[in-house]
Motif scaffolding. Structure first.
Motif, short mmCIF file in Angstrom:
data_model
loop_
_atom_site.label_atom_id
_atom_site.label_comp_id
_atom_site.label_asym_id
_atom_site.label_seq_id
_atom_site.Cartn_x
_atom_site.Cartn_y
_atom_site.Cartn_z
N LEU A 169 -3.37 9.69 8.49
CA LEU A 169 -3.62 8.69 7.42
C LEU A 169 -4.31 7.19 8.10
CD1 LEU A 169 -0.11 8.54 5.95
CD2 LEU A 169 -2.07 9.67 4.84
N SER A 170 -5.18 6.56 7.41
CA SER A 170 -5.56 5.58 7.76
C SER A 170 -4.67 4.21 7.67
CB SER A 170 -6.95 5.32 7.09
OG SER A 170 -6.89 4.86 5.74
N PRO A 171 -4.74 3.24 8.52
CA PRO A 171 -3.86 2.13 8.15
C PRO A 171 -3.73 1.65 6.85
CG PRO A 171 -5.34 1.82 10.31
CD PRO A 171 -6.07 2.87 9.58
N SER A 172 -4.96 2.02 5.90
CA SER A 172 -5.12 1.62 4.73
C SER A 172 -4.34 2.73 3.44
CB SER A 172 -6.44 1.17 3.97
OG SER A 172 -7.09 2.33 4.11
N LEU A 173 -3.69 4.04 4.40
CA LEU A 173 -3.12 4.98 3.74
C LEU A 173 -3.90 5.83 3.01
CD1 LEU A 173 0.64 3.33 3.20
CD2 LEU A 173 -0.19 4.55 4.90
N GLN A 174 -5.08 6.06 3.42
CA GLN A 174 -5.95 7.22 2.88
C GLN A 174 -6.01 8.27 3.88
OE1 GLN A 174 -7.74 6.33 -0.12
NE2 GLN A 174 -6.39 4.46 0.18
N ARG A 175 -5.81 9.52 3.21
CA ARG A 175 -5.69 10.63 3.98
C ARG A 175 -6.79 10.76 4.77
NH1 ARG A 175 -3.51 16.44 1.77
NH2 ARG A 175 -5.60 16.49 0.94
N ALA B 253 0.99 -1.30 0.05
CA ALA B 253 -0.10 0.14 -0.01
C ALA B 253 0.98 1.16 0.10
CB ALA B 253 -0.87 -0.07 1.22
N ARG B 254 0.51 2.39 -0.63
CA ARG B 254 1.34 3.48 -0.77
C ARG B 254 0.36 4.83 -0.77
NH1 ARG B 254 6.41 3.88 -2.99
NH2 ARG B 254 6.21 1.59 -3.61
N TRP B 255 0.97 5.84 0.12
CA TRP B 255 0.25 7.07 -0.10
C TRP B 255 1.74 8.03 -0.42
CZ3 TRP B 255 1.70 11.54 2.98
CH2 TRP B 255 0.71 12.64 2.61
N GLN B 256 1.42 8.78 -1.61
CA GLN B 256 2.52 9.52 -2.11
C GLN B 256 1.93 11.14 -1.72
OE1 GLN B 256 4.86 8.21 -5.04
NE2 GLN B 256 4.44 9.84 -6.34
N VAL B 257 2.58 11.90 -1.41
CA VAL B 257 2.47 13.22 -1.08
C VAL B 257 2.07 13.84 -2.37
CG1 VAL B 257 3.26 15.58 -0.05
CG2 VAL B 257 3.85 13.43 0.90
#
Length: 474
Positions: free
Chosen positions: A290-296, A240-244
């Protein structure tokens, strides 16, 4: 973001349980790694029987508080062990061993009583200075972020940068040093190249996954975008990835790594991005939930975000602190402390209060409503925060050179003084109520930038540019 410092790093990796090493079918190929080398058995005489310091600042909330530590006595060096590279991360304390990782991509277990090497594992070949395009200030570049230990499977997780510019997650058996899993974490794009990424912050574990964050090299050169990446603890399965959401930069680089809140959400700070005055806000210079699933979920950015971006004065140099009363506190390179509500971050300009205090780098410790901030000059700052009254109050300042990441134990605040040159440093024990120096000792081996330590029992374990030093009397 500019990663200040002069050296190579030390991250830890270990832990164990019979996990089969595996990579997902789509993983990029990984360079070969040597196995572990057992040097000697643990002494078995250490007082610690569990994971006394299993991750950065002792726990997932990054409070930096150690239980069961006696009041400081006279500080004396118990042992010093030279390793094969600089240790930038905090040592971990697991049972009778101290775990440390180096910029040479090695992970060690040391006897906590004698400092003797129990085992050493080499995770890969680090990236030499000649391959870093004139960027960075840690040479060679190997393991920089503090590893994290998971007692459920006995593994310590670390991220090693290896030749070819791959950032590789490894899971190492804490008892034997055997590498149980490896997988690549990179996702190259035109705007985000692994050659310009650095995995500086500590790793975190939450919701069955291990989390790593990424920024850039010192000098902010080349195409990179800050990111948070997670992988299942077993190694298999999708990342899973969250990118700025900035076109460039936006590093997630503060040393403490993600702060895990009581509801399982992750809190990170973000460095300067590409947007300037007149541009739309791009997610940079922020506190982000962020949520554990990497949603802002939510964010805060100061109203000065565009000027912060233009002048490298962002919030990314420290992590947010979760204090009493639903309070969030953050300080950065501008020197302003911002008091926020955890339930309503407020977006741009949403702070409850702000106050000029100091430029801060590293990670704060927190007990209740008191936050201990690592000021780059003028000494450590003890700050009381109150969301109900919207007040920020500086209670005391430590010695002028006390600029390391603090931890708390035995009625004292433990903090180092490091220098940019990597010369000899100092470990202080400060009275928790007044900031007065109760004990101090010189660490002759030299301390890396953003220096930090672990506390367990009556001993402080300090990362150095040559290895690890243990100090009794803590």
């Amino acid at each position: 973001m500019k990663l200040c410092g002069h050296v190579r790093l030390a991250v830890l990796a270990l832990a164990t349980a019979a996990l089969a090493a595996a990579c997902s079918p789509g993983d990029a190929p990984i360079g070969s790694a040597s196995g572990s080398a057992t040097v000697s058995p643990s002494d078995g005489t250490a007082s610690g029987t569990g994971a006394d310091w299993p991750e950065f600042d002792q726990n997932a909330a990054r409070t930096g508080v150690a239980a069961g530590v006696p009041a400081p006595g006279k500080l004396v060096t118990a042992w010093t062990t030279a390793l094969d590279g600089a240790v930038y991360g905090q040592p971990l304390v697991i049972g009778g061993d101290v775990i440390a990782a180096t910029e040479n991509d090695s992970i060690y277990a040391l006897s906590r009583t004698t400092g003797r090497i129990v085992w050493r594992t080499h995770a890969g070949t680090p990236v030499p200075q000649t391959d870093l395009h004139g960027c960075g200030n840690i040479f060679p570049l190997g393991i920089t972020g503090t590893p994290v230990y998971y007692p459920g499977n006995g593994l310590v997780y670390a991220v090693a940068e290896v030749t070819g510019y791959q950032h590789v997650l490894v899971g190492v058996d804490a008892a034997t040093g055997t590498i149980r899993l490896r997988r690549a974490l990179d996702n190259p794009t035109a705007s985000n190249q692994p050659a310009y990424n650095q995995q500086r912050p500590a790793l975190a574990i939450d919701d069955g996954r291990v989390y790593a964050t990424f920024g850039g090299l010192a000098g902010d050169c080349g195409p990179y975008q800050g990111a948070v990446v997670s992988a299942p603890l077993a190694g298999n399965g999708p990342l899973a990835r969250w990118q700025v959401p900035t076109s460039r930069k936006g590093a997630v680089w503060a040393t403490g790594g993600p702060v895990v809140g009581p509801d399982g959400d992750l809190w990170v700070s973000v460095g300067n991005g590409a947007a300037r005055a007149g541009d739309g806000y791009d997610g940079s210079d922020s506190v982000t939930e962020l949520s554990p699933s990497l949603q802002r979920i939510a964010f805060f950015a100061p109203s000065t975000w565009a000027d912060d971006n233009a002048h490298d004065l962002d919030l990314g140099s420290t992590e947010p602190v979760l204090a009493a009363g639903g309070t969030v506190f953050i300080m950065g390179k501008r020197g302003t402390g911002y008091l926020l509500s955890a339930s309503a971050l407020g977006g741009v300009g949403g702070q409850l209060a702000q106050q000029a205090i100091c430029q801060a780098y590293g990670t704060a410790a927190v007990t209740g409503s008191t936050v201990y901030e690592p000021c780059s000059s003028g000494g450590l700052a003890a700050v009381d925060v109150d969301a109900a009254t919207r007040t920020i109050k500086v209670l005391w300042r430590g010695p002028s050179g006390s600029n390391g990441t603090p931890v708390v134990g035995g009625g004292a605040v433990w903090v180092t003084q490091y220098s940019d040159s990597g010369g000899p440093g100092t470990l202080y024990a400060l009275n928790q109520a007044t900031g007065q120096v109760e004990q101090q000792i010189t660490i002759g081996q030299g301390l890396p930038h953003f220096s930090s330590l672990a506390l367990s029992g009556g001993t402080a374990y300090v990362s150095t540019i040559t290895g690890v030093t243990a100090v009794n009397g803590a």
